[in-house]
Design a protein around this motif. Structure first.
Motif, PDB file in Angstrom:
ATOM      1  N   UNK A   1       0.690  -1.389   0.048  1.00 14.11           N
ATOM      2  CA  UNK A   1      -0.135   0.006   0.137  1.00 14.11           C
ATOM      3  C   UNK A   1       0.755   1.356  -0.064  1.00 14.11           C
ATOM      4  N   UNK A   2       2.177   1.053   0.006  1.00 18.43           N
ATOM      5  CA  UNK A   2       3.175   2.092  -0.262  1.00 18.43           C
ATOM      6  C   UNK A   2       3.488   2.429  -1.706  1.00 18.43           C
ATOM      7  N   UNK A   3       4.155   3.576  -2.177  1.00 21.64           N
ATOM      8  CA  UNK A   3       4.610   3.821  -3.161  1.00 21.64           C
ATOM      9  C   UNK A   3       5.767   2.900  -3.667  1.00 21.64           C
ATOM     10  N   UNK A   4       5.469   1.547  -3.186  1.00 19.74           N
ATOM     11  CA  UNK A   4       6.676   0.631  -3.329  1.00 19.74           C
ATOM     12  C   UNK A   4       7.006   0.462  -4.740  1.00 19.74           C
ATOM     13  N   UNK A   5       7.481  -0.972  -5.102  1.00 22.68           N
ATOM     14  CA  UNK A   5       7.720  -1.297  -6.656  1.00 22.68           C
ATOM     15  C   UNK A   5       6.418  -1.865  -7.097  1.00 22.68           C
ATOM     16  N   UNK A   6       5.343  -2.363  -6.473  1.00 28.76           N
ATOM     17  CA  UNK A   6       4.258  -2.797  -7.285  1.00 28.76           C
ATOM     18  C   UNK A   6       3.696  -1.813  -7.364  1.00 28.76           C
ATOM     19  N   UNK A   7       3.286  -0.665  -6.861  1.00 29.91           N
ATOM     20  CA  UNK A   7       2.405   0.460  -7.042  1.00 29.91           C
ATOM     21  C   UNK A   7       3.076   1.113  -8.185  1.00 29.91           C
ATOM     22  N   UNK A   8       4.605   1.326  -7.988  1.00 31.24           N
ATOM     23  CA  UNK A   8       5.260   2.123  -8.962  1.00 31.24           C
ATOM     24  C   UNK A   8       5.071   1.352 -10.495  1.00 31.24           C
ATOM     25  N   UNK A   9       5.381   0.117 -10.588  1.00 27.14           N
ATOM     26  CA  UNK A   9       5.255  -0.481 -11.798  1.00 27.14           C
ATOM     27  C   UNK A   9       3.800  -0.450 -12.142  1.00 27.14           C
ATOM     28  N   UNK A  10       2.819  -0.509 -11.242  1.00 32.32           N
ATOM     29  CA  UNK A  10       1.294  -0.463 -11.955  1.00 32.32           C
ATOM     30  C   UNK A  10       1.218   1.050 -12.667  1.00 32.32           C
ATOM     31  N   UNK A  11       1.822   2.262 -11.896  1.00 35.75           N
ATOM     32  CA  UNK A  11       1.892   3.439 -12.356  1.00 35.75           C
ATOM     33  C   UNK A  11       2.740   3.339 -13.962  1.00 35.75           C
ATOM     34  N   UNK A  12       3.763   2.952 -13.890  1.00 35.73           N
ATOM     35  CA  UNK A  12       4.538   3.040 -14.813  1.00 35.73           C
ATOM     36  C   UNK A  12       3.936   2.243 -16.240  1.00 35.73           C
ATOM     37  N   UNK A  13       2.995   0.995 -15.835  1.00 34.68           N
ATOM     38  CA  UNK A  13       2.137   0.384 -17.056  1.00 34.68           C
ATOM     39  C   UNK A  13       1.258   1.404 -17.563  1.00 34.68           C
ATOM     40  N   UNK A  14       0.461   2.313 -16.506  1.00 30.84           N
ATOM     41  CA  UNK A  14      -0.331   3.333 -17.033  1.00 30.84           C
ATOM     42  C   UNK A  14       0.326   4.451 -17.679  1.00 30.84           C
ATOM     43  N   UNK A  15       1.368   4.900 -17.142  1.00 29.25           N
ATOM     44  CA  UNK A  15       2.120   5.926 -17.777  1.00 29.25           C
ATOM     45  C   UNK A  15       2.541   5.790 -19.214  1.00 29.25           C
ATOM     46  N   UNK A  16       2.997   4.364 -19.468  1.00 29.17           N
ATOM     47  CA  UNK A  16       3.467   3.890 -20.751  1.00 29.17           C
ATOM     48  C   UNK A  16       2.440   3.754 -21.656  1.00 29.17           C
ATOM     49  N   UNK A  17       1.179   3.790 -21.133  1.00 29.87           N
ATOM     50  CA  UNK A  17      -0.177   3.700 -22.040  1.00 29.87           C
ATOM     51  C   UNK A  17      -0.706   2.224 -22.297  1.00 29.87           C
ATOM     52  N   UNK A  18      -0.104   1.267 -21.414  1.00 29.99           N
ATOM     53  CA  UNK A  18      -0.307  -0.108 -21.314  1.00 29.99           C
ATOM     54  C   UNK A  18      -1.493  -0.472 -20.674  1.00 29.99           C
ATOM     55  N   UNK A  19      -2.169   0.399 -19.663  1.00 32.42           N
ATOM     56  CA  UNK A  19      -3.353   0.335 -18.983  1.00 32.42           C
ATOM     57  C   UNK A  19      -4.116   1.357 -19.078  1.00 32.42           C
ATOM     58  N   UNK A  20      -5.440   0.871 -18.916  1.00 29.88           N
ATOM     59  CA  UNK A  20      -6.783   1.825 -18.900  1.00 29.88           C
ATOM     60  C   UNK A  20      -6.423   3.032 -17.726  1.00 29.88           C
ATOM     61  N   UNK A  21      -6.972   3.923 -18.217  1.00 29.04           N
ATOM     62  CA  UNK A  21      -6.562   5.348 -17.152  1.00 29.04           C
ATOM     63  C   UNK A  21      -7.237   4.878 -16.055  1.00 29.04           C
ATOM     64  N   UNK A  22      -6.362   5.187 -14.976  1.00 28.18           N
ATOM     65  CA  UNK A  22      -7.079   5.118 -13.496  1.00 28.18           C
ATOM     66  C   UNK A  22      -6.607   3.840 -12.921  1.00 28.18           C
ATOM     67  N   UNK A  23      -6.133   2.712 -13.888  1.00 27.65           N
ATOM     68  CA  UNK A  23      -5.855   1.655 -13.411  1.00 27.65           C
ATOM     69  C   UNK A  23      -5.118   1.388 -12.024  1.00 27.65           C
ATOM     70  N   UNK A  24      -3.911   2.035 -11.916  1.00 27.72           N
ATOM     71  CA  UNK A  24      -2.990   1.922 -11.050  1.00 27.72           C
ATOM     72  C   UNK A  24      -3.213   2.037  -9.746  1.00 27.72           C
ATOM     73  N   UNK A  25      -4.351   2.895  -9.178  1.00 21.45           N
ATOM     74  CA  UNK A  25      -4.535   3.139  -7.709  1.00 21.45           C
ATOM     75  C   UNK A  25      -5.713   2.752  -7.099  1.00 21.45           C
ATOM     76  N   UNK A  26      -6.444   2.065  -7.910  1.00 22.62           N
ATOM     77  CA  UNK A  26      -7.604   1.481  -7.228  1.00 22.62           C
ATOM     78  C   UNK A  26      -7.499   0.329  -6.345  1.00 22.62           C
ATOM     79  N   UNK A  27      -7.758   0.368  -4.926  1.00 25.12           N
ATOM     80  CA  UNK A  27      -7.437  -0.787  -3.793  1.00 25.12           C
ATOM     81  C   UNK A  27      -8.222  -2.030  -4.406  1.00 25.12           C
TER      82      UNK A  27
END
Length: 580
Positions: free
Chosen positions: A202-228
């Motif tokens: 639940x921190x901005x660790x590697x899992x959340x960082x890489x979820x954010x990277x997938x979204x920032x790269x355009x490889x996930x739908x917008x808003x995907x990274x942070x939903x609990x």
């Protein structure tokens, strides 16, 4: 520009298996029908793989079967045929010697499964941190339409009225015990508070960082990274992702269309803005290598150097992923970067729309969690890439998690030959060390550990902690958890096990670090360095057989993403020869 759909219908890849009435076609279809599938599911509609890293041995991903069902619903609704299949699940919390050793194995599993099976597109089900880059690497090399859906972060942890960040609290509390500030019983009581729901850190660790990277790269739908993970909206996102991949197949929208140099620059800048993990460096370098994008440590430094960190999350800040989602999540960060001219707004996403189109209407609902750019958590975030005679090929440091007073320092080296040497000495009261020293650990890089484990954030010696000191400079060729913090220099390249200068550092050597100048210098005459290197012999024994030997023989350095040398590049999705 918005992606222009290709002509449809067209003969799909899966029809090489299922389309027609030859013996081979009937062979493939008949076996699939033993699952109770109607004949019209093989009439030319897209076959969509659901590539799932679900595993009960990977706690972060243990809920992905539930989300996969939502993905299936979406695929059926859009007219596709979903087929779920498992791949190797590299879970950080249990795998030894380290999950990073198996990221490349998982990527190989994904690539070969996609190429060898009758799928036209794929949904990548990821969660624990190595699974996200591994699946992106494999999908990029196969280059069929692909989209990411993550499992989402855990809910906030709470202990005695304070937030407990997974990972971050573990490091803090273990140091507090050594300092005499916390009892073992309190630590055990806090344990259950650290992981109180399904999901990843639940921190901005590697899992959340890489979820954010997938979204920032355009490889996930917008808003995907942070939903609990447990939020109903995570299930909605999964179902929408299932719908979207069918249209991506119709449009023939592939990773190679999305993963451009501009997309990687967007991700690097985003990582700086969120205070993302240093692990994102090796993972993005590896993903870029799979699509033939020339990405280097110099890009990380140039693109992220002047990016303010505006996300106030642990380990750099105060809050956790739950608050990040409520504040608006990653789209708010992307819009802030876009509005300030720091994002390539024309970059294409899996939605078929540009990044600018995706974030045009978002709003920030909590400016303490996602700060305005003129009130950042750290003025200069990003990842600092240091070079010098101690790290000729580079080393990285995360300024947002470091102590400002240590960003320029000269200190005496206290050397640990490997992680076992560190563990044997660190609690010894006779260890000649104080807070002005620089802790140096060797032989923990890709070959040395093996696998480049998350041991770079070495705990401080108890006698220093008892003084109230919370941070010292630490240098190694290892990684550290994205949940960790401190003035930690990581990924030193070449690594010690490969004969890099780190291998010959001795106790008492003086080391200079200047983050602003991007300098990491071993203050030893060059002729002495050369003599030590000439006399050096590797202490690492080559593994005999199996994956361990394959890894040792073919892994590249951290500065190249620690991928295997024979996996660089996109091999495509040409249909293999049928043997039936």
């Amino acid at each position: 520009m918005t992606f222009t759909p290709a002509a449809w219908p067209r003969r799909l890849r899966s029809q090489e298996w299922y389309g027609g009435d030859s013996r081979d076609n009937i062979y493939h279809r008949s076996w699939m029908k033993n699952q109770g599938l109607p004949a019209d599911l093989f009439d030319g509609r897209p076959v969509i793989g659901i590539c799932n890293t679900w595993s009960e041995l990977t706690p972060c991903n243990a809920h992905l079967r539930d989300l996969a069902q939502k993905v299936k619903n979406g695929i059926y609704e859009a007219g596709g045929l979903p087929v779920e299949f498992p791949v190797f699940s590299p879970g950080e919390s249990s795998l030894r010697p380290t999950a990073m050793m198996y990221r490349n194995l998982c990527a190989m599993d994904v690539e070969e499964a996609l190429r060898a099976n009758p799928v036209d597109g794929v949904v990548l089900m990821v969660g624990c941190d190595k699974s996200t880059p591994a699946l992106l690497m494999g999908a990029a090399s196969a280059d069929i339409p692909a989209i990411v859906v993550t499992g989402g972060p855990m809910l906030n942890g709470w202990f005695r009225g304070e937030r407990v960040g997974s990972g971050t609290a573990l490091w803090q509390m273990s140091e507090a015990i050594k300092a005499g500030e916390m009892t073992r019983d309190d630590f055990l009581e806090a344990e259950i508070a650290m992981s109180r729901s399904p999901g990843s850190c639940n921190t901005m660790g590697t899992a959340s960082s890489m979820a954010s990277m997938a979204e920032a790269l355009g490889m996930a739908l917008s808003g995907n990274a942070a939903i609990p993970a447990v939020d109903a909206r995570r299930r909605v996102m999964s179902q929408l992702t299932g719908r979207r991949i069918v249209q991506m197949v119709k449009d023939d929208l592939k990773p190679s269309d999305i993963l451009t140099k501009e997309a990687f620059e967007n991700a690097i800048r985003t990582n700086g803005a969120i205070g993302g993990s240093t692990n994102a460096v090796v993972h993005l370098l590896a993903i870029a290598g799979r699509v033939g994008i020339d990405l280097s440590l110099d890009d990380w430094d140039a693109q992220g150097r002047n990016i303010p960190t505006i996300v106030n999350l642990m380990p750099s800040g105060e809050y956790l992923m739950e608050e990040f989602f409520y504040a608006g999540g990653l789209p708010v960060v992307l819009k802030a970067l876009l509005d300030s001219g720091r994002l390539h707004g024309g970059a294409l996403t899996v939605s078929g729309r540009t990044m600018a189109e995706e974030v045009s209407e978002v709003k920030n609902w909590n400016e303490d969690v996602i700060r305005p750019l003129d009130r950042p958590l750290t003025e200069h975030g990003g990842i600092a890439v240091l070079r010098g005679n101690l790290a000729p090929l580079g080393a990285v440091l995360k300024p947002s998690a470091a102590s400002p007073e240590l960003m320029k320092h000269r200190g005496r080296a206290v050397v640990f030959e490997d992680i076992d040497d560190y563990k044997a000495k660190i609690n010894d009261e006779s260890l000649d060390i104080d807070e002005t020293c620089i802790m140096v650990m060797k032989n923990c890089g890709p070959r040395g550990y093996p696998g480049m484990a998350e041991v770079g954030n070495m705990g401080l010696p108890p006698k220093v902690l008892r003084k109230g000191i919370k941070d010292m400079i630490r240098i190694s060729d290892a990684r550290m958890s994205g949940t960790a913090y401190g003035t930690v220099v990581l990924h030193v390249a070449p690594e010690a096990a490969a004969g890099g200068p780190l291998a010959i550092v001795q106790n008492g050597d003086m080391i200079e670090i200047d983050v602003e100048a991007r300098r990491l210098h071993l203050d030893v005459p060059q002729e002495e360095i050369d003599a030590r290197l000439a006399a050096w012999a590797s202490p690492i024994r080559t593994p005999k057989g199996g994956y361990a030997q394959l890894f040792h023989d073919h892994v590249l350095g951290a500065d190249k993403g620690a991928d295997f040398d024979f996996l660089i590049g996109c091999r495509g999705h040409e249909v293999p020869r049928d043997s039936h």
